[in-house]
Design a protein around this motif. Structure first.
Motif, PDB file in Angstrom:
ATOM      1  N   LEU A 184      13.528  -8.900 -13.556  1.00 49.21           N
ATOM      2  CA  LEU A 184      14.766  -9.326 -14.200  1.00 49.21           C
ATOM      3  C   LEU A 184      14.568 -10.768 -14.639  1.00 49.21           C
ATOM      4  N   GLY A 185      14.800 -11.048 -15.914  1.00 47.82           N
ATOM      5  CA  GLY A 185      14.606 -12.387 -16.465  1.00 47.82           C
ATOM      6  C   GLY A 185      15.907 -13.171 -16.509  1.00 47.82           C
ATOM      7  N   PHE A 186      15.794 -14.492 -16.337  1.00 46.11           N
ATOM      8  CA  PHE A 186      16.938 -15.395 -16.327  1.00 46.11           C
ATOM      9  C   PHE A 186      16.647 -16.590 -17.237  1.00 46.11           C
ATOM     10  N   ASP A 187      17.591 -16.964 -18.048  1.00 42.35           N
ATOM     11  CA  ASP A 187      17.548 -18.195 -18.835  1.00 42.35           C
ATOM     12  C   ASP A 187      18.782 -18.973 -18.399  1.00 42.35           C
ATOM     13  N   THR A 188      18.582 -19.950 -17.508  1.00 46.34           N
ATOM     14  CA  THR A 188      19.684 -20.561 -16.764  1.00 46.34           C
ATOM     15  C   THR A 188      19.876 -22.036 -17.073  1.00 46.34           C
ATOM     16  N   SER A 189      21.144 -22.420 -17.198  1.00 48.71           N
ATOM     17  CA  SER A 189      21.560 -23.816 -17.320  1.00 48.71           C
ATOM     18  C   SER A 189      22.613 -24.101 -16.260  1.00 48.71           C
ATOM     19  N   ARG A 217      17.823 -26.702 -15.640  1.00 49.25           N
ATOM     20  CA  ARG A 217      17.421 -25.840 -16.753  1.00 49.25           C
ATOM     21  C   ARG A 217      16.094 -25.156 -16.414  1.00 49.25           C
ATOM     22  N   ALA A 218      16.068 -23.816 -16.493  1.00 47.05           N
ATOM     23  CA  ALA A 218      14.829 -23.078 -16.226  1.00 47.05           C
ATOM     24  C   ALA A 218      14.929 -21.672 -16.808  1.00 47.05           C
ATOM     25  N   THR A 219      13.764 -21.132 -17.136  1.00 53.22           N
ATOM     26  CA  THR A 219      13.645 -19.715 -17.437  1.00 53.22           C
ATOM     27  C   THR A 219      12.727 -19.148 -16.360  1.00 53.22           C
ATOM     28  N   TYR A 220      13.030 -17.952 -15.906  1.00 52.65           N
ATOM     29  CA  TYR A 220      12.254 -17.375 -14.810  1.00 52.65           C
ATOM     30  C   TYR A 220      12.479 -15.875 -14.752  1.00 52.65           C
ATOM     31  N   TRP A 221      11.567 -15.225 -14.069  1.00 47.88           N
ATOM     32  CA  TRP A 221      11.633 -13.793 -13.814  1.00 47.88           C
ATOM     33  C   TRP A 221      11.622 -13.595 -12.316  1.00 47.88           C
ATOM     34  N   ALA A 222      12.354 -12.610 -11.845  1.00 45.02           N
ATOM     35  CA  ALA A 222      12.420 -12.311 -10.413  1.00 45.02           C
ATOM     36  C   ALA A 222      12.274 -10.812 -10.196  1.00 45.02           C
ATOM     37  N   ARG A 223      11.677 -10.474  -9.066  1.00 43.11           N
ATOM     38  CA  ARG A 223      11.659  -9.077  -8.633  1.00 43.11           C
ATOM     39  C   ARG A 223      11.618  -9.057  -7.117  1.00 43.11           C
ATOM     40  N   ALA A 224      12.271  -8.054  -6.568  1.00 42.79           N
ATOM     41  CA  ALA A 224      12.321  -7.898  -5.112  1.00 42.79           C
ATOM     42  C   ALA A 224      10.969  -7.431  -4.601  1.00 42.79           C
ATOM     43  N   ILE A 227      13.155 -14.455 -23.717  1.00 43.70           N
ATOM     44  CA  ILE A 227      12.323 -15.445 -23.025  1.00 43.70           C
ATOM     45  C   ILE A 227      10.894 -14.917 -22.930  1.00 43.70           C
ATOM     46  N   ALA A 228       9.974 -15.809 -22.599  1.00 43.04           N
ATOM     47  CA  ALA A 228       8.569 -15.428 -22.441  1.00 43.04           C
ATOM     48  C   ALA A 228       8.451 -14.393 -21.316  1.00 43.04           C
ATOM     49  N   PRO A 229       7.477 -13.494 -21.400  1.00 43.71           N
ATOM     50  CA  PRO A 229       7.330 -12.449 -20.381  1.00 43.71           C
ATOM     51  C   PRO A 229       6.876 -13.016 -19.033  1.00 43.71           C
ATOM     52  N   PRO A 230       7.084 -12.264 -17.944  1.00 49.51           N
ATOM     53  CA  PRO A 230       6.745 -12.787 -16.611  1.00 49.51           C
ATOM     54  C   PRO A 230       5.277 -13.154 -16.451  1.00 49.51           C
ATOM     55  N   LEU A 252      33.253 -30.333 -10.119  1.00 49.14           N
ATOM     56  CA  LEU A 252      33.181 -28.977 -10.657  1.00 49.14           C
ATOM     57  C   LEU A 252      31.821 -28.754 -11.299  1.00 49.14           C
ATOM     58  N   GLY A 253      31.373 -27.511 -11.277  1.00 49.16           N
ATOM     59  CA  GLY A 253      30.104 -27.182 -11.914  1.00 49.16           C
ATOM     60  C   GLY A 253      30.130 -25.772 -12.444  1.00 49.16           C
ATOM     61  N   LEU A 254      29.107 -25.444 -13.222  1.00 50.13           N
ATOM     62  CA  LEU A 254      29.006 -24.124 -13.821  1.00 50.13           C
ATOM     63  C   LEU A 254      27.535 -23.762 -13.993  1.00 50.13           C
ATOM     64  N   THR A 255      27.174 -22.570 -13.554  1.00 48.65           N
ATOM     65  CA  THR A 255      25.857 -22.016 -13.819  1.00 48.65           C
ATOM     66  C   THR A 255      26.024 -20.908 -14.840  1.00 48.65           C
ATOM     67  N   SER A 256      25.307 -21.000 -15.948  1.00 50.66           N
ATOM     68  CA  SER A 256      25.362 -20.012 -17.025  1.00 50.66           C
ATOM     69  C   SER A 256      23.970 -19.432 -17.226  1.00 50.66           C
ATOM     70  N   THR A 257      23.892 -18.117 -17.290  1.00 54.88           N
ATOM     71  CA  THR A 257      22.599 -17.444 -17.390  1.00 54.88           C
ATOM     72  C   THR A 257      22.648 -16.311 -18.398  1.00 54.88           C
TER      73      THR A 257
END
Length: 180
Positions: A142-147, A80-87, A46-49, A155-160
């Motif tokens: 930490l990067g996430f590419d989430t659907s 649907r999203a791509t994102y970066w996270a840090r504490a 994914i693209a950098p933060p 019922l549902g499902l999160t896939s990353t």
């Protein structure tokens, strides 16, 4: 220890509240091997933060934990999203922690950063969280590419796909209960 071994072990820890299990964690511990010569993945990075805009997750979610995380996100539509996270804060004051421990504190963000429906209208808590890593995380982001997918029967499902600055390092899966 649930299963001991020389090269693979299964360990478990249980957090209890009022003598009832509240959280159970299992981990497979494997002896590392040098596979640098054959390492690779067809998963696209994914693209950098620094290329993603800052996003305030408090606009969707209340609570102290969500305010303790910095997010840079590219929203691609409902679920649907791509994102970066840090504490924003150390996991333990004045205690060094491994990059894996630091990353693991962010794994549960996955379901809440690519919402499919407004959480004021629909509840969709995850029942579990399974992480599979093929690389150990490095760095503070930490990067996430989430659907996020909702089915027709509640019922549902999160896939990353998880990423660090080098590229993809693993996957997360979360089973959801969807409650309008």
């Amino acid at each position: 220890m649930l299963r001991g071994g020389r090269t693979i072990e299964l360990v478990e820890a249980t957090l209890r509240h009022d003598d009832r299990p509240a959280l159970r964690v299992r981990a497979w511990l494997m002896r590392p091997n040098d596979t640098a010569a054959i390492a690779g993945t067809p998963i696209t990075a994914i693209a950098p933060p620094e290329s993603m805009p800052a996003w305030d997750p408090g606009t969707v979610w209340p609570g102290g934990f969500i305010k303790s995380v910095e997010i840079r996100r590219h929203n691609q539509g409902p679920g649907r999203a791509t994102y970066w996270a840090r504490a924003k804060h150390a996991l333990l004051d004045d205690e060094p922690v491994s990059p894996l421990a630091r990353a693991a504190t962010l794994f549960d963000l996955s379901n809440g950063m690519a919402v499919r429906a407004d959480p004021k209208d629909v509840a969709f808590p995850n029942l579990d969280l399974t992480a599979h890593l093929f690389g150990m995380p490095e760095g503070e982001w930490l990067g996430f590419d989430t659907s996020v997918s909702f089915g027709r029967q509640g019922l549902g499902l999160t896939s990353t796909v998880l990423h660090d600055a080098r590229g993809p390092i693993g996957m997360l899966g979360q089973a959801l209960t969807v409650r309008p």
